[in-house]
Write a protein that holds these residues in place. Structure first.
Motif, mmCIF file in Angstrom:
data_model
loop_
_atom_site.group_PDB
_atom_site.id
_atom_site.type_symbol
_atom_site.label_atom_id
_atom_site.label_comp_id
_atom_site.label_asym_id
_atom_site.label_seq_id
_atom_site.Cartn_x
_atom_site.Cartn_y
_atom_site.Cartn_z
ATOM 1 N N VAL A 164 36.345 5.934 21.779
ATOM 2 C CA VAL A 164 37.416 6.940 21.342
ATOM 3 C C VAL A 164 38.768 5.967 21.168
ATOM 4 C CG1 VAL A 164 38.572 8.931 22.217
ATOM 5 C CG2 VAL A 164 36.369 8.778 22.709
ATOM 6 N N ARG A 165 38.919 5.095 22.033
ATOM 7 C CA ARG A 165 40.297 4.232 22.091
ATOM 8 C C ARG A 165 40.130 3.568 20.727
ATOM 9 N NH1 ARG A 165 42.551 -0.049 26.550
ATOM 10 N NH2 ARG A 165 43.928 -1.146 24.996
ATOM 11 N N ASP B 188 43.085 4.119 17.855
ATOM 12 C CA ASP B 188 43.883 2.928 17.361
ATOM 13 C C ASP B 188 43.946 2.610 15.969
ATOM 14 O OD1 ASP B 188 44.705 2.142 20.312
ATOM 15 O OD2 ASP B 188 43.022 0.373 20.251
ATOM 16 N N ARG B 189 42.575 2.958 15.360
ATOM 17 C CA ARG B 189 42.461 2.932 13.897
ATOM 18 C C ARG B 189 43.351 3.869 12.997
ATOM 19 N NH1 ARG B 189 36.707 3.505 14.291
ATOM 20 N NH2 ARG B 189 36.974 4.897 12.218
ATOM 21 N N ALA B 190 43.165 5.038 13.669
ATOM 22 C CA ALA B 190 44.200 6.236 13.072
ATOM 23 C C ALA B 190 45.660 5.783 13.339
ATOM 24 C CB ALA B 190 43.726 7.536 14.018
ATOM 25 N N ALA B 191 46.092 5.391 14.560
ATOM 26 C CA ALA B 191 47.388 5.066 14.606
ATOM 27 C C ALA B 191 47.890 4.191 13.690
ATOM 28 C CB ALA B 191 47.628 4.521 16.224
ATOM 29 N N LYS B 192 46.990 2.966 13.451
ATOM 30 C CA LYS B 192 47.402 2.023 12.578
ATOM 31 C C LYS B 192 47.646 2.481 11.041
ATOM 32 C CE LYS B 192 45.926 -2.752 11.139
ATOM 33 N NZ LYS B 192 44.958 -3.680 11.133
ATOM 34 N N PHE C 122 51.315 7.638 18.518
ATOM 35 C CA PHE C 122 50.145 8.663 17.833
ATOM 36 C C PHE C 122 49.572 9.684 18.786
ATOM 37 C CE2 PHE C 122 45.948 9.537 16.658
ATOM 38 C CZ PHE C 122 46.116 9.781 15.272
ATOM 39 N N MET C 123 49.263 9.080 20.133
ATOM 40 C CA MET C 123 48.774 10.143 21.093
ATOM 41 C C MET C 123 49.804 11.174 21.541
ATOM 42 S SD MET C 123 46.340 7.522 23.301
ATOM 43 C CE MET C 123 45.802 8.602 24.307
#
Length: 94
Positions: A22-23, A27-31, A40-41
């Motif tokens: 999940v992390r 991380d991929r989505a935030a990037k 992002f969270m």
């Protein structure tokens, strides 16, 4: 409620325990959005909180307005815009 422009002194830590997969996804989505994991969270959690509260919003109207609302919902769709929509080419059909 604090604004997103609040001074640093108003921020408080939140600790979360999440699985590695999940992390990694976060991380991929935030990037992809050019954000830090935290930003992002926080944005995602704020949107989810707003949606949850908006889902609880009660709208009260007088009995006549409610009857009119139900009558409109019971009407079959129609009109020029609806006809154009129904007759528009569908990309999944040849």
């Amino acid at each position: 409620m604090t604004s997103k422009n609040a001074p640093e002194s108003h921020k408080r830590p939140v600790n979360l325990k999440i699985r590695d997969d999940v992390r990694g996804l976060i991380d991929r989505a935030a990037k992809a959005h050019g954000k830090t994991r935290s930003d992002f969270m926080i944005d995602a959690a704020r949107r989810a909180a707003e949606d949850a509260l908006l889902d609880q919003t009660l709208v009260q109207v007088d009995p006549d307005s409610y009857k009119h609302y139900l009558a409109v919902l019971d009407q079959p769709p129609g009109g020029d815009g609806f006809e154009r929509l129904m007759n528009a080419p569908k990309p999944w059909q040849p």
